[in-house]
Design an enzyme around this catalytic site. Structure first.
Site, PDB file in Angstrom:
ATOM      1  N   LYS A   1       6.401   0.956 -10.838  1.00 42.11           N
ATOM      2  CA  LYS A   1       7.233   2.172 -12.074  1.00 42.11           C
ATOM      3  C   LYS A   1       7.208   1.541 -13.212  1.00 42.11           C
ATOM      4  CE  LYS A   1      11.123   4.272 -10.471  1.00 42.11           C
ATOM      5  NZ  LYS A   1      12.253   4.416  -9.768  1.00 42.11           N
ATOM      6  N   LYS A  57      14.976  -6.674  -7.803  1.00 41.83           N
ATOM      7  CA  LYS A  57      14.962  -5.677  -7.461  1.00 41.83           C
ATOM      8  C   LYS A  57      16.090  -6.968  -6.584  1.00 41.83           C
ATOM      9  CE  LYS A  57      16.379  -0.986  -6.458  1.00 41.83           C
ATOM     10  NZ  LYS A  57      15.874   0.167  -7.707  1.00 41.83           N
ATOM     11  N   ASN A  97      23.964  11.918 -10.685  1.00 38.45           N
ATOM     12  CA  ASN A  97      23.497  12.048 -11.935  1.00 38.45           C
ATOM     13  C   ASN A  97      22.661  12.367 -11.931  1.00 38.45           C
ATOM     14  OD1 ASN A  97      22.206   9.691 -13.572  1.00 38.45           O
ATOM     15  ND2 ASN A  97      23.469   9.594 -14.168  1.00 38.45           N
TER      16      ASN A  97
END
Ligand code: NAD
Length: 421
Positions: free
Chosen positions: A95, A107, A222
């Site tokens: 990404k 992560k 969100n």
């Protein structure tokens, strides 16, 4: 259905393999990118409110830093596994590379249900995690951010803890902080904004514009809410939204502010009631007669069981992994465009990058300037992915495969000039 553990990692690695094949890169690229560079496991003791010590296990996976410091969120969830964390870190490498950011992928995760902790316990755990990782992170090393179960307040505690250890304020070590603590207000809506920008650009190619096109959104958190908000601002007609309890549908378009007010008051959009509006299930929302579908809730919701019922011509992946590989094959065969997660929902990480740049220079842009910078980066990625897709053959490869090739290309070139391969 879950996209956890081995299955998720397998599917990421399969797409990587295919991208390496399509781009004609050496097999060594797979050997390197199919494994994380470093995995850190931490055990964090927390004195609970009942006076007892509980030890929480957490991880930080540093997948690849050929393009720059590792970057990716921290997940607080009871079912996290190391395998899943590795898969998520791997996706972050792609990404970040795809969006032209000077970052590798990472992560973090802690096995905990944050809703079951008191505020004090949550603060202790967050500070403990930052302390345990302090030797391995930093603004030029690894820059975490929120993910599922973590938020700007948790980032504020972590940045404070790290700063105490460093003996100075270090704002650039975590992103998506509260605005008062060197965050940026655009971060709140940046992922949904990015989803809308990708939808608008694809709609221009498909139909000449997004104006008047009908949209259904699954998920009203969100990402889902802000995607709907910006799509309406861009001229689309949002006709359906759904959350975990179900959804509402009005073919003439929903009054988003009114739906949001009902959600905030009652906990679900399902309680919204207005003339011409009917209730739908959260599976039905995927199969409505709309032009654009935005899955912005969970993974694996579009599968081979419902792929043929989907009527939208354009699917924009707000969520991570909402479409299974089987479903993608069916939909691609039917000429449906799927804008993949690593592209369509990258607004958040691109905004994190801008916040980090602000933090490094201690200089801040206003909201419009920030959003313009964000949009410029998203448009650049969109154009590169579309060019790559056209070159590879739109009938032969999916947009996701084209995006992966585009990402691998940057990582491969960085590794090559560094002399790694
Ligand atoms: P969130 O918790 O704010 O919202 C999730 C929404 O999904 C809620 O409205 C919830 O009710 C709804 N939902 C849950 N189960 C559902 C179901 N079965 N059917 C319909 N709706 C359901 O989460 P979010 O931050 O909006 O994230 C959503 C997705 O987007 C996740 O996959 C996340 O990984 C991804 N994502 C988020 C960001 C970000 O910046 N927030 C960035 C990239 C990707």
């Amino acid at each position: 259905m879950s996209l956890r553990g081995a299955t998720f990692l397998d599917s990421v690695l399969q797409t990587l393999k295919r991208a390496i094949e399509l781009g004609g890169y050496p097999q060594e690229v797979y050997e390197i990118l199919s494994r994380p560079q470093r995995v850190i496991t931490v055990n964090i003791p927390v004195r609970m409110d009942d006076g007892k010590i509980q030890v929480f296990t957490g991880y930080r996976v540093q997948h690849n830093n050929a393009l720059g410091p590792y970057k990716g969120g921290i997940r607080f969830h009871p079912e996290v596994t190391l395998e899943e964390d590795i898969a998520l870190a791997t996706v972050m490498t792609f990404k970040n590379a795809l969006n032209g950011l000077p970052y590798g992928g990472g992560k973090g995760a802690v096995a905990v249900d944050p809703k079951k902790l008191s505020r004090r316990e949550l603060e202790e755990l967050s500070r403990g995690y930052a302390r345990a990782l302090a030797p391995f992170i930093g603004p030029e090393v690894d820059i975490p951010a929120p993910d599922v179960g973590t938020d700007p307040q948790i980032m504020a505690w972590m940045v404070d803890e790290y700063s105490k250890i460093a003996g100075r304020n270090v704002p650039g070590v975590f992103t998506a902080k509260p605005a008062i603590l060197w965050g940026n207000p655009v971060r709140e809506y940046s992922t949904g904004f990015g989803v809308a920008v990708w939808a608008r650009e694809a709609a221009k190619k498909l139909w000449g514009g997004i104006e008047g096109k009908t949209v259904a959104v699954q998920g009203f958190g969100n990402v889902g809410y802000w995607a709907a908000y910006w799509l309406i601002k861009m001229g689309a007609r949002v006709v359906a939204v759904a959350d975990s309890k179900g959804g509402v549908y009005n073919p003439n378009g929903l009054d988003l502010a009114a739906v949001k007010a009902v959600k905030d008051k009652t906990g679900s959009v399902i309680n919204y009631d207005a003339p011409g509006t009917r209730k739908i299930t959260n599976e039905e929302v995927l199969e409505l007669p709309v032009d654009v579908l935005v899955p912005a809730a969970l993974e694996n919701v579009i599968h081979k069981g419902n792929a043929n019922n989907i009527k939208a011509k354009l699917i924009v992946e707000g969520a991570n992994g909402p479409t299974t590989a089987d479903a993608e094959k069916i939909l691609h065969g039917r000429g449906v465009w799927i804008l993949p997660d690593l592209a369509a929902n990258a607004g958040g990480v691109v905004m994190s990058y801008l916040e980090w740049v602000e933090n490094l220079q201690w200089y801040f842009w206003d909201e419009d300037e920030t959003r313009n910078k964000l949009e410029r980066i998203l448009l650049d990625t969109f154009n590169r992915v579309m060019n790559r897709w056209n070159k590879l053959g739109t009938d032969k490869v999916t947009i996701r495969e084209a995006a992966y090739v585009e990402a691998v290309d940057r990582i491969y070139n960085a590794m090559k000039v560094r002399g790694w391969i």
